[in-house]
Design a protein around this motif. Structure first.
Motif, PDB file in Angstrom:
ATOM      1  N   THR A   1      47.864  -8.370 -61.766  1.00  0.00           N
ATOM      2  CA  THR A   1      48.455  -7.273 -62.525  1.00  0.00           C
ATOM      3  C   THR A   1      49.302  -6.371 -61.625  1.00  0.00           C
ATOM      4  N   HIS A   2      48.828  -6.115 -60.403  1.00  0.00           N
ATOM      5  CA  HIS A   2      49.639  -5.353 -59.437  1.00  0.00           C
ATOM      6  C   HIS A   2      51.004  -6.024 -59.264  1.00  0.00           C
ATOM      7  N   TYR A   3      50.968  -7.315 -59.013  1.00  0.00           N
ATOM      8  CA  TYR A   3      52.220  -8.027 -58.739  1.00  0.00           C
ATOM      9  C   TYR A   3      53.121  -8.081 -59.968  1.00  0.00           C
ATOM     10  N   LYS A   4      52.537  -8.242 -61.157  1.00  0.00           N
ATOM     11  CA  LYS A   4      53.360  -8.250 -62.375  1.00  0.00           C
ATOM     12  C   LYS A   4      54.080  -6.915 -62.542  1.00  0.00           C
ATOM     13  N   LEU A   5      53.383  -5.818 -62.252  1.00  0.00           N
ATOM     14  CA  LEU A   5      54.003  -4.498 -62.354  1.00  0.00           C
ATOM     15  C   LEU A   5      55.157  -4.359 -61.367  1.00  0.00           C
ATOM     16  N   MET A   6      54.963  -4.861 -60.153  1.00  0.00           N
ATOM     17  CA  MET A   6      56.018  -4.734 -59.144  1.00  0.00           C
ATOM     18  C   MET A   6      57.190  -5.672 -59.428  1.00  0.00           C
ATOM     19  N   LEU A   7      56.905  -6.803 -60.076  1.00  0.00           N
ATOM     20  CA  LEU A   7      57.983  -7.724 -60.432  1.00  0.00           C
ATOM     21  C   LEU A   7      58.915  -7.124 -61.485  1.00  0.00           C
ATOM     22  N   SER A   8      58.410  -6.142 -62.229  1.00  0.00           N
ATOM     23  CA  SER A   8      59.247  -5.500 -63.247  1.00  0.00           C
ATOM     24  C   SER A   8      60.242  -4.517 -62.642  1.00  0.00           C
ATOM     25  N   ILE A   9      60.147  -4.283 -61.327  1.00  0.00           N
ATOM     26  CA  ILE A   9      61.031  -3.334 -60.646  1.00  0.00           C
ATOM     27  C   ILE A   9      62.164  -4.112 -59.970  1.00  0.00           C
ATOM     28  N   ASP A  10      63.381  -3.856 -60.380  1.00  0.00           N
ATOM     29  CA  ASP A  10      64.529  -4.596 -59.850  1.00  0.00           C
ATOM     30  C   ASP A  10      64.967  -4.088 -58.483  1.00  0.00           C
ATOM     31  N   ASN A  11      64.880  -2.765 -58.273  1.00  0.00           N
ATOM     32  CA  ASN A  11      65.357  -2.161 -57.032  1.00  0.00           C
ATOM     33  C   ASN A  11      64.403  -2.480 -55.877  1.00  0.00           C
ATOM     34  N   GLU A  12      64.945  -3.086 -54.812  1.00  0.00           N
ATOM     35  CA  GLU A  12      64.105  -3.536 -53.699  1.00  0.00           C
ATOM     36  C   GLU A  12      63.421  -2.375 -52.977  1.00  0.00           C
ATOM     37  N   ASP A  13      64.160  -1.274 -52.718  1.00  0.00           N
ATOM     38  CA  ASP A  13      63.574  -0.118 -52.046  1.00  0.00           C
ATOM     39  C   ASP A  13      62.477   0.511 -52.900  1.00  0.00           C
ATOM     40  N   LYS A  14      62.734   0.605 -54.164  1.00  0.00           N
ATOM     41  CA  LYS A  14      61.758   1.181 -55.092  1.00  0.00           C
ATOM     42  C   LYS A  14      60.487   0.340 -55.132  1.00  0.00           C
ATOM     43  N   ARG A  15      60.650  -0.984 -55.173  1.00  0.00           N
ATOM     44  CA  ARG A  15      59.491  -1.875 -55.190  1.00  0.00           C
ATOM     45  C   ARG A  15      58.703  -1.760 -53.880  1.00  0.00           C
ATOM     46  N   ALA A  16      59.415  -1.690 -52.755  1.00  0.00           N
ATOM     47  CA  ALA A  16      58.753  -1.539 -51.460  1.00  0.00           C
ATOM     48  C   ALA A  16      57.982  -0.224 -51.382  1.00  0.00           C
ATOM     49  N   PHE A  17      58.529   0.813 -51.994  1.00  0.00           N
ATOM     50  CA  PHE A  17      57.863   2.116 -52.017  1.00  0.00           C
ATOM     51  C   PHE A  17      56.533   2.022 -52.760  1.00  0.00           C
ATOM     52  N   TYR A  18      56.541   1.435 -53.961  1.00  0.00           N
ATOM     53  CA  TYR A  18      55.306   1.346 -54.740  1.00  0.00           C
ATOM     54  C   TYR A  18      54.292   0.406 -54.090  1.00  0.00           C
ATOM     55  N   GLU A  19      54.768  -0.626 -53.432  1.00  0.00           N
ATOM     56  CA  GLU A  19      53.862  -1.526 -52.723  1.00  0.00           C
ATOM     57  C   GLU A  19      53.155  -0.780 -51.594  1.00  0.00           C
ATOM     58  N   ALA A  20      53.919  -0.022 -50.804  1.00  0.00           N
ATOM     59  CA  ALA A  20      53.335   0.732 -49.691  1.00  0.00           C
ATOM     60  C   ALA A  20      52.383   1.812 -50.184  1.00  0.00           C
ATOM     61  N   GLU A  21      52.774   2.539 -51.233  1.00  0.00           N
ATOM     62  CA  GLU A  21      51.915   3.595 -51.770  1.00  0.00           C
ATOM     63  C   GLU A  21      50.619   3.011 -52.348  1.00  0.00           C
ATOM     64  N   SER A  22      50.699   1.844 -52.982  1.00  0.00           N
ATOM     65  CA  SER A  22      49.506   1.208 -53.536  1.00  0.00           C
ATOM     66  C   SER A  22      48.523   0.839 -52.437  1.00  0.00           C
ATOM     67  N   ILE A  23      49.053   0.343 -51.328  1.00  0.00           N
ATOM     68  CA  ILE A  23      48.208  -0.055 -50.199  1.00  0.00           C
ATOM     69  C   ILE A  23      47.522   1.155 -49.580  1.00  0.00           C
ATOM     70  N   HIS A  24      48.298   2.187 -49.286  1.00  0.00           N
ATOM     71  CA  HIS A  24      47.766   3.332 -48.547  1.00  0.00           C
ATOM     72  C   HIS A  24      46.875   4.222 -49.399  1.00  0.00           C
ATOM     73  N   ASN A  25      47.104   4.243 -50.714  1.00  0.00           N
ATOM     74  CA  ASN A  25      46.304   5.094 -51.589  1.00  0.00           C
ATOM     75  C   ASN A  25      45.241   4.323 -52.360  1.00  0.00           C
ATOM     76  N   LEU A  26      45.141   3.019 -52.109  1.00  0.00           N
ATOM     77  CA  LEU A  26      44.141   2.169 -52.760  1.00  0.00           C
ATOM     78  C   LEU A  26      44.236   2.263 -54.285  1.00  0.00           C
ATOM     79  N   TRP A  27      45.468   2.246 -54.799  1.00  0.00           N
ATOM     80  CA  TRP A  27      45.662   2.328 -56.240  1.00  0.00           C
ATOM     81  C   TRP A  27      45.174   1.052 -56.921  1.00  0.00           C
TER      82      TRP A  27
END
Length: 332
Positions: free
Chosen positions: A102-128
């Motif tokens: 489900t995490h990956y499906k949500l990130m796949l819906s984001i077209d912008n590479e920087d935006k996707r990298a931001f949410y990936e990093a925030e998910s890791i560091h904040n344990l979302w």
């Protein structure tokens, strides 16, 4: 001899942790399976002479072969998503064990590479978990931070490539407080909003950003016979400073700015330790005039921030329009 309570607690913890690890392992194996299927589809597709047509034919044919045996989880639409998954995350070793499909499906819906990298990093560091990631995406966290920051700074802080140098790097504008359950059109007092925040403190800490810890509510300060009360006090371990929040359910005034400035000055001179950085003050308001904010504060102000609150999740269009307005104001 009767076993101690700690003994039973330890056994309970061992079982619970093992079950959690088993679920996490199964979920990750599923993620890896989807990635490998996507990789194999992509490789086979590259062998086709007419790639676009062959790719559609390949996925359709594969779905017809897999669905009768494995179910709708291997439909043509899903197989196309697996292919997209591999193309978006092409390095197997970079797949995160803490991410569900489900995490990956949500990130796949984001077209912008920087935006996707931001949410990936925030998910890791904040344990979302996936639900929290979805909320942050829906609340346009990335765009809200960009309202007062450049893209590189936002991404660098998220990836922990650098510490936030100023409060704007992690403070959002507007703050979205839909989890409080308050109606946008209702009249309520500041203490009502404050009480709702305390009742949903965990969600509010996530909305505030990285590294926040709650310190006090209605913090009393005594100044030569007069008592004053700061609505909310937090501490941010990344910024290494106190963060004071004053709540205003009306449009922000210059008097509000002066009140918060007094509280910030008090904390800097009385509460702050020598090793800590200057106190940050946030005015959480129903509305604001950015020009009034600008001229109510010194030109080199780094300590007072005015942030609107929203009681519903804004649309991407609304936030992009707000971002465009702020950029145009800077140009003017």
């Amino acid at each position: 001899m009767t076993p101690s309570q700690n003994f039973f607690s330890d056994i309970h913890s061992i079982i619970s942790q093992a079950r959690q690890n088993a679920v996490r392992s199964v979920n990750f194996e599923r993620v890896v399976m989807y990635w490998k299927i996507g990789q194999r589809i992509f490789e086979e597709e590259q062998n086709g002479e007419q790639r676009a047509e062959y790719g559609s034919f390949l996925i359709k044919t594969l779905a017809e072969a897999l669905e009768p045996e494995f179910g709708t989880g291997f439909s043509a639409r899903q197989l196309e998503r697996f292919r997209q998954f591999y193309r978006t995350f092409p390095i197997a070793s970079a797949l995160r064990t803490e991410f569900s499909w489900t995490h990956y499906k949500l990130m796949l819906s984001i077209d912008n590479e920087d935006k996707r990298a931001f949410y990936e990093a925030e998910s890791i560091h904040n344990l979302w978990n996936a639900r929290e990631l979805e909320r942050q995406i829906n609340s346009q966290l990335y765009e809200r931070l960009l309202l007062s920051n450049d893209k590189k700074a936002v991404l660098a802080v998220a990836k922990k490539e650098r510490l936030p140098e100023k409060a704007e790097h992690i403070i959002k504008d507007p703050m979205v407080l839909e989890f409080l359950g308050l109606k946008q059109e209702s009249n309520y007092y500041e203490q009502d909003l404050e009480s709702a925040i305390i009742s949903h403190l965990q969600e509010f800490l996530l909305e505030l950003g990285n590294g926040f810890a709650f310190v006090a509510r209605q913090k009393r300060i005594h100044l030569d016979g007069d008592d004053f009360f700061i609505d909310l006090v937090f501490y941010n371990r990344l910024l290494q400073c106190f963060v004071l929040i004053e709540i205003k359910t009306h449009k922000l005034t210059h008097q509000d700015m002066g009140q918060l400035q007094m509280y910030v000055n008090y904390y800097d001179r009385v509460e702050k330790a020598d090793f800590e950085k200057p106190t940050i003050g946030i005015l959480l308001c129903a509305d604001k005039n950015n020009t009034v904010v600008k001229f109510s504060l010194p030109e080199d102000n780094k300590q007072i921030i005015a942030s609107k609150y929203e009681l519903y999740l804004p649309s991407e269009k609304q936030l992009l329009e707000e971002l465009e307005r702020e950029i145009n104001k800077e140009k003017d």
